[in-house]
Design a protein around this motif. Structure first.
Motif, PDB file in Angstrom:
ATOM      1  N   PRO A 193       0.807  -1.235   0.000  1.00  0.00           N
ATOM      2  CA  PRO A 193       0.000   0.000   0.000  1.00  0.00           C
ATOM      3  C   PRO A 193       0.834   1.277   0.000  1.00  0.00           C
ATOM      4  O   PRO A 193       0.463   2.264  -0.647  1.00  0.00           O
ATOM      5  N   LEU A 194       1.965   1.267   0.699  1.00  0.00           N
ATOM      6  CA  LEU A 194       2.808   2.455   0.727  1.00  0.00           C
ATOM      7  C   LEU A 194       3.423   2.723  -0.641  1.00  0.00           C
ATOM      8  O   LEU A 194       3.493   3.879  -1.095  1.00  0.00           O
ATOM      9  N   HIS A 197       0.685   4.003  -2.949  1.00  0.00           N
ATOM     10  CA  HIS A 197       0.335   5.391  -2.649  1.00  0.00           C
ATOM     11  C   HIS A 197       1.246   6.368  -3.380  1.00  0.00           C
ATOM     12  O   HIS A 197       0.797   7.398  -3.897  1.00  0.00           O
ATOM     13  N   HIS A 198       2.523   6.022  -3.451  1.00  0.00           N
ATOM     14  CA  HIS A 198       3.483   6.951  -4.068  1.00  0.00           C
ATOM     15  C   HIS A 198       3.705   6.675  -5.549  1.00  0.00           C
ATOM     16  O   HIS A 198       3.943   7.606  -6.329  1.00  0.00           O
ATOM     17  N   ALA A 201      -0.448   6.578  -7.537  1.00  0.00           N
ATOM     18  CA  ALA A 201      -1.391   7.699  -7.451  1.00  0.00           C
ATOM     19  C   ALA A 201      -1.195   8.694  -8.585  1.00  0.00           C
ATOM     20  O   ALA A 201      -2.159   9.302  -9.067  1.00  0.00           O
ATOM     21  N   ARG A 248       8.837   4.799   2.500  1.00  0.00           N
ATOM     22  CA  ARG A 248       8.312   4.527   1.157  1.00  0.00           C
ATOM     23  C   ARG A 248       9.352   3.869   0.263  1.00  0.00           C
ATOM     24  O   ARG A 248       9.015   3.102  -0.647  1.00  0.00           O
TER      25      ARG A 248
END
Length: 300
Positions: A193-194, A197-198, A201, A248
Protein backbone atom coordinates in the motif's frame (compact mmCIF):
# COMPACT_ATOMS: atom_id res chain seq x y z
CA UNK A 1 29.95 -0.98 -40.07
CA UNK A 2 26.51 0.57 -39.62
CA UNK A 3 26.22 3.58 -37.34
CA UNK A 4 24.40 3.06 -34.08
CA UNK A 5 20.92 4.49 -33.79
CA UNK A 6 20.51 7.59 -31.64
CA UNK A 7 19.31 6.72 -28.15
CA UNK A 8 16.73 8.68 -26.13
CA UNK A 9 18.34 10.10 -22.99
CA UNK A 10 16.71 11.28 -19.76
CA UNK A 11 19.24 13.27 -17.72
CA UNK A 12 16.77 14.35 -15.03
CA UNK A 13 18.63 12.32 -12.39
CA UNK A 14 22.24 13.41 -12.04
CA UNK A 15 24.51 13.89 -9.06
CA UNK A 16 24.92 17.67 -9.40
CA UNK A 17 21.18 18.27 -9.54
CA UNK A 18 20.50 15.88 -6.69
CA UNK A 19 23.21 17.42 -4.51
CA UNK A 20 21.84 20.93 -5.10
CA UNK A 21 18.41 19.80 -3.96
CA UNK A 22 19.57 17.70 -1.00
CA UNK A 23 22.12 20.14 0.41
CA UNK A 24 19.35 22.66 1.08
CA UNK A 25 17.85 20.36 3.72
CA UNK A 26 20.98 18.34 4.57
CA UNK A 27 23.83 20.79 5.18
CA UNK A 28 25.99 17.93 6.47
CA UNK A 29 26.43 16.29 3.05
CA UNK A 30 29.48 16.67 0.83
CA UNK A 31 30.36 15.25 -2.56
CA UNK A 32 33.10 12.64 -2.03
CA UNK A 33 36.52 12.77 -3.61
CA UNK A 34 37.77 9.56 -5.20
CA UNK A 35 41.20 8.77 -3.77
CA UNK A 36 42.78 5.63 -5.16
CA UNK A 37 45.43 3.46 -3.53
CA UNK A 38 48.63 2.14 -5.10
CA UNK A 39 47.97 -0.66 -7.56
CA UNK A 40 44.21 -0.15 -7.71
CA UNK A 41 42.79 -0.80 -11.17
CA UNK A 42 39.87 0.71 -13.07
CA UNK A 43 38.63 -0.59 -16.41
CA UNK A 44 35.95 1.23 -18.40
CA UNK A 45 33.42 0.47 -21.11
CA UNK A 46 33.85 -3.27 -21.45
CA UNK A 47 31.20 -4.58 -23.81
CA UNK A 48 29.14 -7.32 -22.18
CA UNK A 49 26.18 -7.52 -24.56
CA UNK A 50 25.12 -6.65 -28.11
CA UNK A 51 21.50 -6.15 -29.15
CA UNK A 52 21.46 -5.45 -32.87
CA UNK A 53 23.63 -2.36 -33.29
CA UNK A 54 23.31 -1.50 -29.59
CA UNK A 55 26.34 -2.18 -27.38
CA UNK A 56 26.03 -2.39 -23.61
CA UNK A 57 29.10 -1.80 -21.45
CA UNK A 58 30.21 -2.11 -17.87
CA UNK A 59 32.94 -0.49 -15.79
CA UNK A 60 35.11 -2.26 -13.22
CA UNK A 61 36.91 -1.11 -10.09
CA UNK A 62 39.37 -3.83 -9.09
CA UNK A 63 41.53 -4.14 -5.97
CA UNK A 64 45.32 -3.97 -6.14
CA UNK A 65 46.98 -7.22 -7.20
CA UNK A 66 47.35 -9.57 -4.26
CA UNK A 67 44.67 -7.81 -2.18
CA UNK A 68 41.54 -9.46 -3.58
CA UNK A 69 39.27 -11.08 -1.01
CA UNK A 70 37.76 -13.32 -3.70
CA UNK A 71 34.41 -11.51 -3.58
CA UNK A 72 32.71 -9.21 -6.06
CA UNK A 73 29.61 -7.08 -6.29
CA UNK A 74 27.68 -5.88 -9.29
CA UNK A 75 26.01 -2.51 -8.62
CA UNK A 76 22.86 -1.32 -10.42
CA UNK A 77 22.49 2.46 -10.50
CA UNK A 78 19.23 4.22 -9.70
CA UNK A 79 17.32 6.97 -11.45
CA UNK A 80 13.62 6.00 -11.41
CA UNK A 81 14.13 3.32 -14.07
CA UNK A 82 14.48 6.13 -16.64
CA UNK A 83 17.66 8.05 -15.86
CA UNK A 84 21.01 7.77 -14.07
CA UNK A 85 24.40 6.47 -15.09
CA UNK A 86 26.82 3.73 -14.07
CA UNK A 87 29.31 6.41 -13.06
CA UNK A 88 27.06 7.30 -10.10
CA UNK A 89 28.34 4.13 -8.40
CA UNK A 90 32.03 5.07 -8.68
CA UNK A 91 32.50 6.51 -5.15
CA UNK A 92 31.06 3.39 -3.51
CA UNK A 93 32.88 1.09 -5.92
CA UNK A 94 36.15 2.85 -5.13
CA UNK A 95 35.83 2.23 -1.39
CA UNK A 96 34.79 -1.39 -1.89
CA UNK A 97 37.70 -2.08 -4.26
CA UNK A 98 40.06 -0.80 -1.57
CA UNK A 99 38.55 -3.40 0.77
CA UNK A 100 39.39 -6.18 -1.68
CA UNK A 101 36.22 -6.41 -3.78
CA UNK A 102 35.96 -6.52 -7.56
CA UNK A 103 33.10 -4.15 -8.40
CA UNK A 104 31.16 -4.14 -11.67
CA UNK A 105 28.80 -1.40 -12.86
CA UNK A 106 26.74 -2.07 -15.99
CA UNK A 107 24.81 0.26 -18.19
CA UNK A 108 21.43 -1.14 -19.15
CA UNK A 109 18.43 -0.08 -21.19
CA UNK A 110 16.31 2.49 -19.36
CA UNK A 111 12.61 3.15 -19.90
CA UNK A 112 12.96 5.88 -22.57
CA UNK A 113 14.75 3.30 -24.71
CA UNK A 114 12.99 0.06 -23.71
CA UNK A 115 10.41 -0.68 -21.05
CA UNK A 116 10.29 -3.54 -18.56
CA UNK A 117 11.75 -6.16 -18.55
CA UNK A 118 14.54 -5.13 -20.95
CA UNK A 119 16.84 -3.60 -18.31
CA UNK A 120 16.45 -6.65 -16.08
CA UNK A 121 17.46 -8.98 -18.90
CA UNK A 122 20.47 -6.74 -19.56
CA UNK A 123 21.65 -6.84 -15.94
CA UNK A 124 21.28 -10.62 -15.82
CA UNK A 125 23.43 -10.79 -18.95
CA UNK A 126 26.04 -8.69 -17.12
CA UNK A 127 25.92 -11.13 -14.18
CA UNK A 128 26.59 -14.04 -16.53
CA UNK A 129 29.40 -12.11 -18.26
CA UNK A 130 31.12 -11.52 -14.92
CA UNK A 131 30.58 -15.09 -13.72
CA UNK A 132 32.07 -16.54 -16.90
CA UNK A 133 35.21 -14.45 -16.32
CA UNK A 134 35.27 -14.64 -12.53
CA UNK A 135 38.72 -16.18 -12.22
CA UNK A 136 40.15 -13.36 -14.36
CA UNK A 137 38.89 -10.85 -11.79
CA UNK A 138 39.97 -12.87 -8.76
CA UNK A 139 36.48 -14.08 -7.84
CA UNK A 140 36.07 -17.42 -6.15
CA UNK A 141 33.12 -19.60 -7.20
CA UNK A 142 29.89 -18.22 -5.76
CA UNK A 143 31.62 -15.00 -4.79
CA UNK A 144 29.48 -12.48 -6.70
CA UNK A 145 26.87 -10.39 -4.86
CA UNK A 146 24.28 -8.08 -6.41
CA UNK A 147 23.43 -4.59 -5.20
CA UNK A 148 21.67 -1.46 -6.27
CA UNK A 149 20.39 1.90 -5.13
CA UNK A 150 16.85 3.29 -5.31
CA UNK A 151 15.28 1.92 -8.51
CA UNK A 152 18.52 -0.01 -8.94
CA UNK A 153 17.93 -1.53 -5.51
CA UNK A 154 14.43 -2.53 -6.59
CA UNK A 155 15.89 -4.18 -9.69
CA UNK A 156 18.65 -5.89 -7.71
CA UNK A 157 16.17 -7.37 -5.23
CA UNK A 158 13.90 -8.53 -8.03
CA UNK A 159 16.75 -10.25 -9.87
CA UNK A 160 18.33 -11.76 -6.75
CA UNK A 161 15.08 -13.33 -5.55
CA UNK A 162 13.88 -14.46 -8.98
CA UNK A 163 17.19 -15.99 -10.09
CA UNK A 164 16.15 -19.60 -9.50
CA UNK A 165 12.86 -19.25 -11.38
CA UNK A 166 14.51 -17.28 -14.15
CA UNK A 167 11.74 -15.10 -15.64
CA UNK A 168 14.32 -12.47 -16.64
CA UNK A 169 17.01 -14.83 -17.90
CA UNK A 170 18.95 -13.55 -20.94
CA UNK A 171 19.42 -17.12 -22.15
CA UNK A 172 18.08 -20.55 -21.18
CA UNK A 173 20.05 -22.27 -18.48
CA UNK A 174 22.01 -19.21 -17.37
CA UNK A 175 22.79 -19.29 -13.64
CA UNK A 176 22.30 -15.76 -12.30
CA UNK A 177 22.18 -16.72 -8.61
CA UNK A 178 24.23 -14.45 -6.36
CA UNK A 179 25.97 -14.71 -3.00
CA UNK A 180 23.96 -11.90 -1.41
CA UNK A 181 21.65 -8.97 -2.10
CA UNK A 182 22.51 -5.41 -1.11
CA UNK A 183 19.48 -3.09 -1.36
CA UNK A 184 20.08 0.63 -0.83
CA UNK A 185 16.65 2.24 -0.35
CA UNK A 186 14.98 0.16 -3.07
CA UNK A 187 11.30 -0.83 -2.93
CA UNK A 188 10.78 -4.54 -2.25
CA UNK A 189 7.07 -4.82 -3.03
CA UNK A 190 5.54 -2.51 -5.61
CA UNK A 191 2.06 -3.72 -4.59
CA UNK A 192 2.54 -2.73 -0.93
CA UNK A 193 0.00 0.00 0.00
CA UNK A 194 2.81 2.46 0.73
CA UNK A 195 4.40 1.84 -2.66
CA UNK A 196 1.04 2.11 -4.42
CA UNK A 197 0.33 5.39 -2.65
CA UNK A 198 3.48 6.95 -4.07
CA UNK A 199 4.00 5.08 -7.34
CA UNK A 200 0.44 4.56 -8.55
CA UNK A 201 -1.39 7.70 -7.45
CA UNK A 202 0.33 9.83 -10.07
CA UNK A 203 -0.86 7.53 -12.85
CA UNK A 204 0.83 8.61 -16.09
CA UNK A 205 3.45 10.61 -14.18
CA UNK A 206 4.64 7.56 -12.22
CA UNK A 207 8.13 6.47 -13.34
CA UNK A 208 7.40 2.88 -12.36
CA UNK A 209 4.10 2.87 -14.26
CA UNK A 210 5.91 4.16 -17.34
CA UNK A 211 8.51 1.42 -16.96
CA UNK A 212 6.04 -1.46 -16.66
CA UNK A 213 3.63 -0.05 -19.23
CA UNK A 214 0.69 1.12 -17.13
CA UNK A 215 -0.79 1.82 -13.71
CA UNK A 216 -1.79 -0.87 -11.23
CA UNK A 217 -5.40 -0.96 -12.38
CA UNK A 218 -4.41 -1.88 -15.94
CA UNK A 219 -1.15 -3.78 -15.30
CA UNK A 220 -1.62 -5.48 -11.92
CA UNK A 221 0.04 -8.70 -13.10
CA UNK A 222 3.14 -6.80 -14.21
CA UNK A 223 3.31 -4.88 -10.92
CA UNK A 224 3.29 -8.20 -9.06
CA UNK A 225 5.78 -9.84 -11.41
CA UNK A 226 8.08 -6.81 -11.00
CA UNK A 227 7.99 -7.03 -7.19
CA UNK A 228 10.86 -8.76 -5.44
CA UNK A 229 8.57 -9.95 -2.64
CA UNK A 230 6.76 -12.19 -5.12
CA UNK A 231 9.79 -14.48 -5.40
CA UNK A 232 11.11 -14.84 -1.86
CA UNK A 233 11.56 -18.50 -0.93
CA UNK A 234 14.00 -20.86 0.76
CA UNK A 235 16.55 -20.33 -2.04
CA UNK A 236 16.71 -16.53 -1.68
CA UNK A 237 20.15 -15.06 -0.91
CA UNK A 238 21.23 -13.37 2.33
CA UNK A 239 19.96 -9.80 2.27
CA UNK A 240 21.27 -6.46 3.55
CA UNK A 241 18.89 -3.51 3.34
CA UNK A 242 20.16 0.00 4.03
CA UNK A 243 17.42 2.58 4.34
CA UNK A 244 17.29 6.34 4.66
CA UNK A 245 14.42 6.20 7.14
CA UNK A 246 11.90 7.24 4.48
CA UNK A 247 9.72 4.14 4.66
CA UNK A 248 8.31 4.53 1.16
CA UNK A 249 11.67 3.65 -0.39
CA UNK A 250 11.83 0.25 1.30
CA UNK A 251 8.10 -0.55 1.06
CA UNK A 252 7.50 -4.25 1.60
CA UNK A 253 10.59 -4.66 3.78
CA UNK A 254 8.75 -6.03 6.81
CA UNK A 255 7.04 -8.81 4.88
CA UNK A 256 10.23 -9.70 2.99
CA UNK A 257 12.33 -9.88 6.15
CA UNK A 258 9.65 -11.98 7.85
CA UNK A 259 9.70 -14.41 4.92
CA UNK A 260 13.49 -14.58 4.99
CA UNK A 261 13.37 -15.26 8.72
CA UNK A 262 10.89 -18.10 8.21
CA UNK A 263 13.31 -19.71 5.78
CA UNK A 264 16.30 -19.17 8.06
CA UNK A 265 18.01 -16.78 5.63
CA UNK A 266 20.39 -14.24 7.11
CA UNK A 267 19.16 -10.66 6.71
CA UNK A 268 19.75 -7.26 8.25
CA UNK A 269 18.18 -3.82 8.06
CA UNK A 270 20.32 -0.76 8.76
CA UNK A 271 18.43 2.50 9.12
CA UNK A 272 20.32 5.74 8.54
CA UNK A 273 18.03 8.10 10.39
CA UNK A 274 17.94 11.60 8.99
CA UNK A 275 19.82 10.70 5.81
CA UNK A 276 18.66 11.88 2.38
CA UNK A 277 17.26 9.25 0.05
CA UNK A 278 20.44 9.15 -2.06
CA UNK A 279 22.72 8.82 0.96
CA UNK A 280 25.19 6.55 -0.91
CA UNK A 281 26.23 9.49 -3.09
CA UNK A 282 27.50 11.63 -0.23
CA UNK A 283 29.91 11.92 2.64
CA UNK A 284 29.54 11.46 5.58
CA UNK A 285 27.21 8.50 4.79
CA UNK A 286 29.25 6.84 2.04
CA UNK A 287 32.01 5.33 4.25
CA UNK A 288 29.41 3.75 6.52
CA UNK A 289 27.61 2.25 3.53
CA UNK A 290 30.86 0.65 2.36
CA UNK A 291 31.60 -0.62 5.89
CA UNK A 292 28.14 -2.15 6.32
CA UNK A 293 28.37 -3.90 2.93
CA UNK A 294 31.86 -5.19 3.69
CA UNK A 295 30.80 -6.52 7.10
CA UNK A 296 27.72 -8.26 5.72
CA UNK A 297 29.45 -9.89 2.75
CA UNK A 298 32.28 -11.26 4.90
CA UNK A 299 29.87 -12.91 7.32
CA UNK A 300 28.80 -16.51 6.77
Amino acid sequence: MAAQSLLPIDDSFNVARRFAADSATHPEIRLPLLRTVRGQRMVFDQRYRQIGDRDLHLDMFLPPAGRSNGLGILLIHGGAWASGNKSHSYPLANLLAQRGYAVFMPEFRLSPEAEYPAGLIDVNAAILWVKQRGAEFGLRPGGLALGGDSSGGQMAALLAYSAVRGPFAPQPGGDTRVRALIDLDGVLDMTDPLALHHEDAARAASPFARWVGGDFATQAARWRAASAATYVDARSPPTLILGSGHARFTAGRGAVQAALDRHGIRNRFVKLDGAPHTFWLYDPYLPRVATEIDRFLRER
